[in-house]
Design a protein around this motif. Structure first.
Motif, short mmCIF file in Angstrom:
data_model
loop_
_atom_site.label_atom_id
_atom_site.label_comp_id
_atom_site.label_asym_id
_atom_site.label_seq_id
_atom_site.Cartn_x
_atom_site.Cartn_y
_atom_site.Cartn_z
N LEU A 17 0.84 -1.20 0.00
CA LEU A 17 0.00 0.00 0.00
C LEU A 17 0.87 1.24 0.00
O LEU A 17 1.74 1.40 0.85
CB LEU A 17 -0.94 0.01 1.21
N THR A 18 0.64 2.13 -0.94
CA THR A 18 1.38 3.39 -1.07
C THR A 18 0.36 4.52 -1.27
O THR A 18 -0.85 4.25 -1.45
CB THR A 18 2.33 3.34 -2.28
N PRO A 19 0.79 5.79 -1.26
CA PRO A 19 -0.16 6.88 -1.52
C PRO A 19 -0.86 6.78 -2.87
O PRO A 19 -1.94 7.36 -3.06
CB PRO A 19 0.73 8.13 -1.44
N ASP A 20 -0.27 6.06 -3.82
CA ASP A 20 -0.91 5.80 -5.12
C ASP A 20 -1.41 7.11 -5.74
O ASP A 20 -2.61 7.25 -6.05
CB ASP A 20 -2.05 4.80 -4.93
N SER A 25 -9.31 8.38 -7.46
CA SER A 25 -9.75 8.87 -6.14
C SER A 25 -11.13 8.32 -5.79
O SER A 25 -11.94 8.02 -6.68
CB SER A 25 -9.79 10.40 -6.13
N VAL A 26 -11.38 8.21 -4.47
CA VAL A 26 -12.69 7.76 -3.99
C VAL A 26 -13.24 8.80 -3.02
O VAL A 26 -12.53 9.72 -2.61
CB VAL A 26 -12.59 6.38 -3.30
N ALA A 56 -5.72 3.39 7.68
CA ALA A 56 -6.02 4.71 8.24
C ALA A 56 -4.98 5.76 7.86
O ALA A 56 -5.24 6.96 7.97
CB ALA A 56 -6.12 4.61 9.76
N ARG A 57 -3.82 5.33 7.40
CA ARG A 57 -2.76 6.28 7.03
C ARG A 57 -3.06 7.02 5.73
O ARG A 57 -2.37 7.98 5.40
CB ARG A 57 -1.43 5.53 6.88
N HIS A 66 -6.74 1.80 -1.89
CA HIS A 66 -6.94 1.84 -0.44
C HIS A 66 -8.33 1.34 -0.06
O HIS A 66 -8.50 0.63 0.93
CB HIS A 66 -6.74 3.27 0.06
N LEU A 67 -9.32 1.72 -0.86
CA LEU A 67 -10.69 1.26 -0.61
C LEU A 67 -10.78 -0.26 -0.75
O LEU A 67 -11.49 -0.92 0.01
CB LEU A 67 -11.66 1.95 -1.56
#
Length: 249
Positions: A17-20, A25-26, A56-57, A66-67
């Motif tokens: 998981l990264t900021p991507d 976007s969601v 949560a980060r 992330h979703l």
């Protein structure tokens, strides 16, 4: 998610998981509300603590990846919807703590994650998962910082239990790093410890006053592992059992 396919772990072993930044976007409000609900649930489901803290980060700018990670947690909860903590009244009342960390496990800034849990007998009473604020230069340093955080939680329990007339002495903090017990007993600053922030050295004072003791434990017996990293389904199930969680039918 009621009809989703269940999974046996709350997070993939190699989640990456990264900021991507370039990802889709969601809705921030939806993502944050999901994280908030899951954070509330961690009060009784410590098995999802690491996964929830990881997701949560990314609340500031959540992406589709992330979703998807959050939805995986929900799929895991669907697999084990009735898993919970069991507190038998006929059990020992000895306080035991576990402290662990990964080393540079967060691939974005190379910071480590501290994890810890405290048991009264076989009853899990407190736990935490927290990314460390500084980059560690060795595994000994990151384990030492994690042990110091766990020590502060143990001392909090000591003070709380005084209200009930219960006193604990030399509470064991189990750590799977050989260097940590030696650092806590050695007051001399040398090349391996002089760069560690002073605030973490209060653990030495607690050892000297016999409030706690640092005890080495084998990695396969380290219960706090579940709060620091992702595991395959077999090891994850073992750690969940070690937490004292059972499936209520």
């Amino acid at each position: 998610m009621a009809d989703s396919h269940p999974v046996k772990t709350s997070v993939k072993v190699r989640h990456c998981l990264t900021p991507d930044v370039d990802g889709e976007s969601v809705d921030q409000h939806l993502y944050r509300s999901m994280i908030g609900s899951l954070m509330y649930l961690t009060a009784s489901r410590p098995d999802i603590m690491f996964a929830v803290c990881l997701c949560a980060r990314f609340q500031a700018n959540p992406k589709l990846s992330h979703l998807s990670a959050v939805k995986r947690i929900l799929r895991y909860l669907r697999y084990k919807p009735k898993l919970g903590l069991w507190y038998p009244k006929t059990d020992l009342f000895d306080l035991v703590a576990y402290s662990d960390s990964d080393y540079g496990g967060y691939n974005l800034d190379q910071k480590s994650t501290s994890g810890g849990c405290r048991f009264l007998g076989n009853r899990l009473v407190s736990w935490q998962c927290k990314k460390q604020s500084t980059i560690s230069q060795s595994t000994a340093e990151t384990e030492y910082i994690a042990a110091a955080l766990c020590c502060s939680q143990v001392r909090l329990i000591h003070h709380q239990m005084l209200d009930y007339g219960i006193t604990f002495h030399e509470t064991p903090i189990l750590c799977d790093n050989t260097a940590v017990p030696h650092i806590t007993k050695n007051p001399v600053q040398h090349s391996k410890t002089k760069h560690i922030e002073i605030k973490h050295h209060f653990i030495r004072d607690c050892v000297e006053k016999k409030h706690i003791q640092i005890v080495e434990v084998k990695t396969n017996k380290q219960t706090a592992d579940i709060f620091t990293k992702a595991f395959d389904s077999t090891r994850f199930a073992q750690l969940v059992e070690m937490l004292g969680m059972i499936n209520f039918q």
